[in-house]
Design a protein around this motif. Structure first.
Motif: not given
Length: 846
Positions: A519-527, A788-797, A799-808
């Motif tokens: 999602a972060a890669t696609s956002d960079d590419t799309r923007t 899982s919450a702490v690693p994924l929250a920091l990953l979302g922050q 790579f995406l700028g918010h404390p939750w990951p992207a996913g289905p």
């Protein structure tokens, strides 16, 4: 000792089946990973169109960093053409051919490129290259002059036919077919007269091209029986030049330099999988053995009481586990080889590997698996029996029907420290917005799950005591029994909660890391992609000359610029030591700022001329590569360059760590042609239709939208590979967990029988066990989500700028359902089976 171990194993078949399943699955995964690693090191392509050459001389297509594995260089490096005559004069050489490959494609009667099996980027050759084919059958005469060609017999043409050919980006021209060639590796080939081929490829001596006076490789045919002697003489002749001399199976490396990249990918893939596979396999095997040995504590304690030494107890536990493991290892290894084959097919279907690249099958992965799994089984069994073997005999017998009153303080402390360490690891995505930084998230989750397994007994006991203290006086008997069991058998309960929690952590962190990075890669590419369209010509091997001026003349086009991709190796210093990293690099011109926005924060793309590069902010920060600094690069063909940084940009995840100027990359790519043209229009439909009309009028030209595919079909193949790995490992985890739960429940027959003898009805027993299943599922889900919450929250922050990951959105409910269903079925079914046994019989055999 072995006889006694076999007799003990015969009375614990259910528990040992869990060990067998864990070993079988672990052996399969370990073997398949080993096969991939060995294939990356030793697999070779068939010689193809070089099958008739006894000796091949080509440039080294690898970069050799100090103290590390070679890095493949996918762009064709060249050989001086003057070397051909020198090698032809060596004794025993009957033919020396300087082979060149360049883009060439036949057009059918409608002006469309004829589909071919060979890569059109290197389909064109000189006629002398047919002497390197194995068993070539030629119908007709060699091409002579500038307007005759020979073609593959599969093209459906006849000698004397007229055919239009697009060669190396030039406009389509008419040629007469002078010969048909039928040989292995000749599929899709187009052969010109040698002089014509050199001129078309801009390789003729004194030519204007940057590769003038060079050939791709030199193929030699030797007299009968002189092959080895000729190869030795050639090695002496080219010693010190950096050229490689290959014979036999190694000739396939010279056919397509990109195969080295594919093999490197296999090594990297096996390396990244190996760590996760070994961690999970060790965890699952240790857990299964822990349940098995726990069910035998009474037997082992009685043996201690009759004089067995602690060492004998540990040897006995290890012996019976080894016997079971030996029975499971053989089918596990066989399944591993089959699994590796299926995985190679997946990689080939996703164009990650060449379909011709075979797996290397040898006994080495099997031997490595035997050693690793056997060592894991021995160590796990001895550790599981350690406490019982070290206790005084009377105390061991007394504790054989219960658990230790207080969990090990050292174990609990170590587990909590691992959880804290995992939290510290989770910070990496905040500091490094790269794929490598994101990969730490899944590792942190696994480390935290291992910490939970170690500290689980203390945590479960504390939670159970707190729950029992809060029970109301009128609570139902099954609920009171279930919670009392949680408190009294914390070690047993944590032994089944921990692997379920690991499954939750593994699925969430591994899957959501992939989707978040995507999602972060696609956002960079799309923007960053301002262009709405891209023009390519894959069937021609590259964009024909004159494409860009024609595109810029289309009404409604606001900007058009060429763009390409290559591979570079970046050499830099890390902590005072030399380091090198291979990365994909874009090739852009100064006018690219009209079609892409890299998020430039310093400098500008308009300065991207000559020996200059733009770098991502992450690379500039970590490698001291700010504006004006010089960086050392090895280009895709092995050429070393010193380039000046003229721009720093933010969108490195979408556009890569480095961008090359066109002048810097010129002469260092296989074809030299532009790969695509990015086009920005005024946004009207008329402009889109005009571009489509232009593509329809020009042979082989294709126009497509740059908008990302909402279905995810354009996701990088690595994403699908990683998700396939998740599915396989999850299947192994769930199967092993299910067997472990079944074994743990089956070992409670005596407990269930005792409850029935004191008046508990079968219905109450089932209710109690269902509540325990609910406690297990809830504990596994809650602990898995918390870990899982702490690693994924920091990953979302990060790579995406918010404390939750992207996913289905369906992932979490699916995981919760799988955990609940596994807990219920694996406890309910063994409980029903135990209730069918009379209590007295169960106590006598339990």
């Amino acid at each position: 000792m072995l006889h006694l171990a076999l007799r003990m194993a015969a009375h614990r078949i259910t528990a040992l089946l869990a060990v067998a399943c864990a070993v079988l699955g672990g052996a399969a995964l370990t073997t398949s990973t080993g096969v991939l690693a060995e294939s990356g090191l030793r697999s070779q392509l068939p010689p193809g169109r070089l099958g008739g050459a006894d000796v091949v001389v080509a440039a080294d297509q690898e970069f050799h960093p100090s103290g590390d594995l070679p890095i493949a260089l996918p762009e064709r490096a060249t050989v001086p053409a003057r070397l051909v005559d020198r090698l032809a004069a060596l004794p025993g050489v009957t033919a020396a051919v300087g082979d060149i490959g360049f883009p060439a494609a036949l057009l059918d009667g409608r002006g469309r490129p004829v589909p071919v099996a060979q890569d059109p980027a290197t389909a064109g050759h000189g006629w002398s290259s047919t002497r390197l084919l194995a068993g070539a059958r030629v119908e007709g005469r060699a091409p002579s002059g500038a307007k005759t060609v020979a073609v593959d017999v599969a093209a459906g043409l006849a000698v004397g036919d007229r055919v239009r050919v697009v060669a190396n980006g030039r406009p389509a021209a008419a040629y007469r077919v002078s010969a048909l060639v039928d040989a292995p590796g000749a599929e899709g080939g187009v052969w010109f007269a040698d002089g014509t081929a050199a001129a078309l490829a801009r390789r003729d001596t004194g030519g204007e091209g940057p590769r003038g006076g060079t050939v791709d490789l030199v193929g030699l045919r030797a007299a009968d029986g002189a092959g080895e002697r000729v190869a030795d003489a050639v090695r002496e002749e080219v010693a010190g030049t950096g050229l490689r001399v290959t014979t036999g199976a190694d000739r396939g490396e010279a056919v397509a330099p990109g195969v080295g990249s594919a093999r490197s990918l296999l090594i990297l893939l096996a390396g990244s999988l190996g760590g996760i596979v070994l961690l999970i396999t060790g965890f699952v095997v240790a857990g299964a053995l822990g349940v098995t040995i726990a069910g035998q504590r009474r037997d082992l304690a009685l043996m201690r009481a009759v004089g067995a030494t602690p060492r004998q107890i540990r040897r006995l536990a290890a012996a019976q586990s080894t016997v079971v493991a030996a029975l499971a290892l053989v089918p596990g290894v066989a399944v591993g080889y089959l699994l590796a084959g299926r995985f190679r097919e997946l990689l080939a279907d996703r164009d990650v590997l060449p379909s011709e690249l075979p797996l290397t099958v040898s006994p080495l992965p099997a031997l490595a698996t035997l050693l690793l799994v056997a060592a894991a089984v021995q160590l796990s069994a001895r550790c599981a029996a350690w406490r019982t073997s070290r206790m005084p005999a009377t105390e061991a017998v007394a504790e054989s029907r219960s658990e230790p009153r207080t969990p090990s303080r050292a174990r609990t402390t170590a587990g909590l420290l691992l959880i804290l360490g995992a939290c510290a690891l989770s910070v990496v995505p905040l500091l490094s917005r790269t794929v490598l930084g994101a990969s730490v998230t899944s590792v942190a989750g696994i480390v935290a799950a291992i910490g939970l397994a170690m500290s689980g007994p203390a945590l479960v006991r504390s939670a159970g005591e707190a729950a029992v203290r809060r029970l109301r006086p009128g609570v139902a008997a099954p609920t009171w029994l279930a919670l009392s069991n949680v408190r009294a058998y914390a070690l047993r309960l944590s032994g089944v909660v921990s692997p379920l929690a690991m499954g939750v952590v593994f699925v969430l962190t591994y899957t959501l890391t992939q989707t978040t990075v995507l999602a972060a890669t696609s956002d960079d590419t799309r923007t960053g992609t301002l262009a709405q369209y891209e023009l390519t010509a894959p069937a021609l091997g590259g964009l024909p000359d004159g494409t860009l001026p024609a595109v810029r003349d289309v009404p409604g086009v606001r900007a058009a610029a060429p763009a390409g991709t290559t591979t570079v190796v970046w050499e830099y210093d890390e902590l005072g030591e030399p380091a090198a990293e291979s990365a994909s690099a874009m090739i852009l011109a100064p006018d690219a700022r009209g079609v892409v926005d890299l998020g430039v924060t310093d400098g500008g793309l308009d300065r991207l001329t000559g020996a200059t590069v733009a770098v991502s902010a992450e690379a500039a920060r970590t490698r001291d590569a700010g504006i004006g600094k010089r960086v050392r690069l090895v280009l895709g063909d092995g050429a070393r360059v010193d380039a000046r940084v003229v721009a720093v940009y933010d969108r490195g995840l979408g556009f890569g760590p480095v961008v090359l100027s066109r002048e810097l990359a010129a002469g260092h790519t296989t074809t030299g042609l532009g790969q695509r043209a990015l086009v920005r229009t005024d946004g009207t439909r008329a402009a889109g239709r005009a571009l489509a009309a232009l593509a329809a009028d020009r042979p082989g030209l294709a126009v497509a939208s740059t908008a990302p595919d909402a279905t995810g079909a354009d996701a990088p193949p690595e994403v699908w590979v990683n998700l396939a790995v998740v599915v396989v490992l999850l299947g192994y985890l769930l199967l092993s967990i299910a067997n472990k739960l079944v074994a743990a429940t089956a070992q409670r027959r005596a407990e269930i029988a005792a409850l029935r003898l004191v008046g508990t009805t079968p219905r109450q027993v089932r209710a109690m066990m269902r509540r325990e299943a609910a406690v297990i599922a809830a504990a596994a889900l809650v602990s898995g989500l918390l870990l899982s919450a702490v690693p994924l929250a920091l990953l979302g922050q990060g790579f995406l700028g918010h404390p939750w990951p992207a996913g289905p959105a369906w992932l979490l409910p699916a995981v919760a359902g799988a955990v609940a269903l596994t807990s219920y079925l694996t406890i309910e079914l063994p409980t029903r089976h135990a209730l069918r046994t009379p209590p007295a019989d169960a106590l006598r055999t339990g």
